[in-house]
Design an enzyme around this catalytic site. Structure first.
Site, short mmCIF file in Angstrom:
data_model
loop_
_atom_site.label_atom_id
_atom_site.label_comp_id
_atom_site.label_asym_id
_atom_site.label_seq_id
_atom_site.Cartn_x
_atom_site.Cartn_y
_atom_site.Cartn_z
N LYS A 22 -7.34 1.74 -20.28
CA LYS A 22 -6.20 2.15 -19.51
C LYS A 22 -5.55 0.70 -18.96
CE LYS A 22 -5.83 4.17 -15.42
NZ LYS A 22 -5.00 3.29 -14.22
N ASN A 23 -6.26 0.06 -18.21
CA ASN A 23 -6.06 -0.97 -17.31
C ASN A 23 -5.91 -2.17 -17.95
OD1 ASN A 23 -6.11 0.60 -15.21
ND2 ASN A 23 -7.80 -0.10 -14.23
N ARG A 92 3.01 3.36 -9.89
CA ARG A 92 2.97 2.02 -9.09
C ARG A 92 2.55 0.85 -9.97
NH1 ARG A 92 0.36 -1.23 -6.73
NH2 ARG A 92 1.17 -2.14 -4.65
N CYS A 116 0.25 4.65 -2.30
CA CYS A 116 -0.13 5.83 -3.38
C CYS A 116 -1.34 6.64 -2.69
CB CYS A 116 -0.43 5.24 -4.81
SG CYS A 116 -1.92 4.46 -4.85
N ARG A 121 -1.63 -0.33 -0.85
CA ARG A 121 -1.30 -1.08 -2.10
C ARG A 121 -0.37 -2.20 -1.93
NH1 ARG A 121 -3.12 1.93 -7.22
NH2 ARG A 121 -4.11 0.23 -7.80
N PRO A 122 -0.21 -3.05 -1.02
CA PRO A 122 0.76 -4.06 -0.67
C PRO A 122 0.94 -4.85 -2.00
CG PRO A 122 -1.19 -4.95 0.56
CD PRO A 122 -1.40 -3.31 -0.14
N ILE A 123 1.99 -5.68 -2.24
CA ILE A 123 2.09 -6.63 -3.11
C ILE A 123 2.56 -8.02 -2.87
CG2 ILE A 123 2.92 -4.75 -4.90
CD1 ILE A 123 5.98 -5.74 -4.37
N ASP A 124 2.04 -8.35 -1.51
CA ASP A 124 2.31 -9.61 -0.78
C ASP A 124 1.87 -10.76 -1.83
OD1 ASP A 124 0.03 -8.52 -0.32
OD2 ASP A 124 -0.52 -9.93 1.00
N LEU A 125 0.53 -10.63 -2.24
CA LEU A 125 0.28 -11.57 -3.22
C LEU A 125 0.91 -11.95 -4.40
CD1 LEU A 125 -3.67 -10.52 -2.94
CD2 LEU A 125 -2.49 -12.56 -1.79
N ASP A 305 -13.33 1.80 -9.10
CA ASP A 305 -13.03 3.02 -10.12
C ASP A 305 -13.85 3.78 -10.34
OD1 ASP A 305 -10.43 2.20 -9.85
OD2 ASP A 305 -10.01 1.60 -11.84
N ILE A 327 -12.55 -1.90 -1.34
CA ILE A 327 -11.38 -2.23 -2.18
C ILE A 327 -10.22 -1.40 -1.61
CG2 ILE A 327 -10.11 -2.69 -4.28
CD1 ILE A 327 -12.79 -4.40 -3.95
N ARG A 397 -3.77 11.03 -16.23
CA ARG A 397 -3.29 9.59 -16.27
C ARG A 397 -3.95 8.62 -16.96
NH1 ARG A 397 0.05 8.17 -10.86
NH2 ARG A 397 0.34 6.38 -12.15
C1 UD1 Z 1 -6.11 -2.68 -10.39
C2 UD1 Z 1 -6.39 -1.52 -11.44
C3 UD1 Z 1 -7.12 -0.28 -10.66
C4 UD1 Z 1 -8.32 -0.78 -9.83
C5 UD1 Z 1 -8.16 -2.26 -8.92
C6 UD1 Z 1 -9.25 -2.97 -8.36
C7 UD1 Z 1 -4.82 -1.35 -12.92
C8 UD1 Z 1 -3.53 -0.88 -13.62
N1 UD1 Z 1 -5.14 -0.82 -11.94
O1 UD1 Z 1 -5.29 -2.26 -9.62
O2 UD1 Z 1 -7.40 0.68 -11.37
O3 UD1 Z 1 -8.82 0.28 -8.71
O4 UD1 Z 1 -7.49 -3.09 -9.73
O5 UD1 Z 1 -10.17 -2.77 -9.18
O6 UD1 Z 1 -5.40 -2.48 -13.63
N2 UD1 Z 1 -3.95 -6.27 -2.57
C9 UD1 Z 1 -3.30 -6.98 -1.63
N3 UD1 Z 1 -1.97 -7.62 -1.61
C10 UD1 Z 1 -1.56 -7.78 -2.93
C11 UD1 Z 1 -2.23 -7.03 -4.12
C12 UD1 Z 1 -3.50 -6.42 -3.93
O7 UD1 Z 1 -3.59 -6.88 -0.31
O8 UD1 Z 1 -0.57 -8.25 -3.11
C13 UD1 Z 1 -5.28 -5.76 -2.17
C14 UD1 Z 1 -5.08 -4.05 -2.53
O9 UD1 Z 1 -4.30 -3.45 -1.21
C15 UD1 Z 1 -6.39 -3.85 -2.71
C16 UD1 Z 1 -7.06 -5.11 -3.22
O10 UD1 Z 1 -6.07 -6.12 -3.09
O11 UD1 Z 1 -7.26 -3.73 -1.37
C17 UD1 Z 1 -7.33 -4.96 -4.70
O12 UD1 Z 1 -6.17 -4.54 -5.42
P1 UD1 Z 1 -5.62 -5.36 -7.00
O13 UD1 Z 1 -6.86 -6.01 -7.37
O14 UD1 Z 1 -4.61 -5.86 -6.77
O15 UD1 Z 1 -5.44 -3.62 -7.54
P2 UD1 Z 1 -4.45 -3.17 -8.62
O16 UD1 Z 1 -4.07 -4.26 -9.62
O17 UD1 Z 1 -3.30 -2.64 -7.78
#
Ligand code: UD1
Length: 417
Positions: A22-23, A92, A116, A121-125, A305, A327, A397
């Site tokens: 899936k991922n 998301r 979620c 799950r912020p997207i700042d990065l 996961d 995480i 899902r």
């Molecule tokens: C992906 C996987 C999810 C898995 C996760 C961690 C997909 C579709 N989903 O999610 O199944 O559990 O990797 O292996 O591939 N973070 C920030 N800012 C950001 C982005 C992330 O602070 O801009 C934090 C998140 O809140 C979290 C950590 O970084 O604490 C890891 O997140 P990330 O690796 O980005 O996970 P996803 O890509 O959302």
């Protein structure tokens, strides 16, 4: 609302064909909009998350053909550059389209993804990296508006190896002028799969799987065909199911090279695990041993996961096991449901202690999220009596034809609408 009804107590015995990841498939489907014709994806799992991604693609103007496990994405008629709120809310991880849409159209508009089930799950990065790549970003009325102001490469340092941010940068940078580097990149196998697909399309990306990825921009990408890697989290879930039931399973098509941290935990529990290039076999020991402390980490560490399915399995181990969730801050919601089934688990913040072995009993429980739902399946196989799992749309899902696969291994599981 659909439910699973599972009769516990049968040993799982048989073979399972592992589905595509899936991922891996989600970002690859986003990448499929980067050429002007048909991309063909083999081993595409049939999942609710894939269905929702197809909705996003159709909404952008792509034509889709999905036969058996082969998904064709024809992006020649693509015209839209927005992802509406209702699709963004449903999934998301549609955030991964941001980089691809910006590369294709020079602009993108998506609704702000909220939190979620498993956390904020912020997207700042993602946004900070896009800004470094010359994208102007404004946020208003719950929408993010992006416009590529200049096509600049960048030397990006992630302060956490985010999977989604690494993928978004690869998608946003693959057609800029010059060389972009991602330092402290996520190293997950799904990122290597995205690199392979993009390179098949003509991109020049190196280093996926390491913490430094370089992306040399190209002017055009072409159509490609690609086979998705097997799903390592689903593979580990079926291994946990077999061991919780005291049985044996052969996972055909599983890739043990992606599963080191998970297999080593199972071996420490006393499971006999045999691996070769085509399969993994797990045989239950007479007694499962406790597994000490498991800390979730970015790859190649222990995946967040699989924390919940393995916690369900830990209820069947002799002695205490400790789980530290590093995480996501809200990924212990399965505990309450496992306790209803008789598990002895105490949690404080990001740490949970499981005391085994518990005699679990069937109960009426509800999946709190995708992997939390998988944990309840594992527990139901170990439990005495009938377990009824509600909210299984979460499980749908990520797990393809779960009840058919478990039934073929002798498990009494039914879906009720
Ligand atoms: C992906 C996987 C999810 C898995 C996760 C961690 C997909 C579709 N989903 O999610 O199944 O559990 O990797 O292996 O591939 N973070 C920030 N800012 C950001 C982005 C992330 O602070 O801009 C934090 C998140 O809140 C979290 C950590 O970084 O604490 C890891 O997140 P990330 O690796 O980005 O996970 P996803 O890509 O959302």
């Amino acid at each position: 609302m659909s439910r699973f009804i599972i009769e516990g107590g049968s040993k799982m015995e048989g073979e399972i064909n592992v589905q595509g990841s899936k991922n891996a498939v989600l970002p690859i489907l986003a990448a499929a909009i980067l050429s002007d014709g048909k991309n063909v994806i083999y081993n595409c799992p049939r999942l609710r998350d894939v269905d929702m991604t197809i909705e996003v693609l159709k909404n952008l103007g792509c034509r889709i053909d999905f036969e058996r496990d082969c998904l064709e994405v024809d992006a020649s008629g693509i015209s839209g550059y927005t992802i509406p709120d209702e699709l963004m809310r449903q999934m998301r991880s549609s955030i991964i389209f941001l980089g691809a849409i910006i590369t294709r159209f020079g602009k993108a508009e998506i609704s702000m993804p909220g939190g979620c089930e498993i956390g904020n799950r912020p997207i700042d990065l993602h946004l900070s990296a896009l800004r470094q790549l010359g994208v102007g970003i404004t946020e208003s009325h719950g929408f993010i508006h992006c416009v590529r102001e200049k096509s600049t490469p960048a030397d990006i340092h992630l302060n956490f190896p985010s999977v989604g941010a690494t993928e978004n940068i690869m998608l946003a940078a693959c057609m800029t002028d010059g060389i972009t580097t991602i330092n402290n990149a996520a190293r997950e196998p799904e990122i290597i799969d995205l690199e392979r697909f993009l390179n098949r399309m003509g991109a020049r990306i190196r280093g996926a799987g390491s913490d430094r990825i370089t992306i040399e921009g190209v002017h055009k990408l072409y159509n490609a065909a690609h086979t998705i890697i097997p799903d390592r989290i689903v593979s580990a879930t079926y291994l946990a199911c077999a061991l919780a039931s005291g049985g044996t399973v052969v996972l055909k098509g599983a890739d043990s090279s992606h599963m080191g941290a998970m297999l080593s935990v199972l071996k420490n529990m006393g499971a006999e695990i045999y691996e070769d290039k085509q399969k993994i076999v797990a045989v239950s020991p007479r007694r499962l041993k406790s597994i000490g402390t498991i800390k979730t980490m970015p790859y190649p560490g222990f995946p967040t996961d699989i924390q919940s399915p393995f916690m369900a399995l830990a209820t069947q181990c002799e002695g205490s096991s400790v789980f530290v969730e590093n995480i996501f801050e809200n990924r212990f919601r399965h505990i309450e449901e496992l306790v209803r089934m008789g598990a002895d688990i105490k949690a404080d913040g990001r740490v949970a202690v499981v005391i085994g072995k518990s005699a679990l009993t069937g109960a009426r429980v509800a999946a709190p999220d995708l992997r939390g739902g998988a944990a309840l399946i594992v527990a139901a196989l170990a439990a005495d009596g009938t377990t009824e799992i509600e909210n299984i749309t979460y499980i749908d899902r990520g797990y393809e034809a779960l009840e058919e696969r478990l039934s073929s291994c002798g498990i009494d599981i039914k879906r009720r609408e």
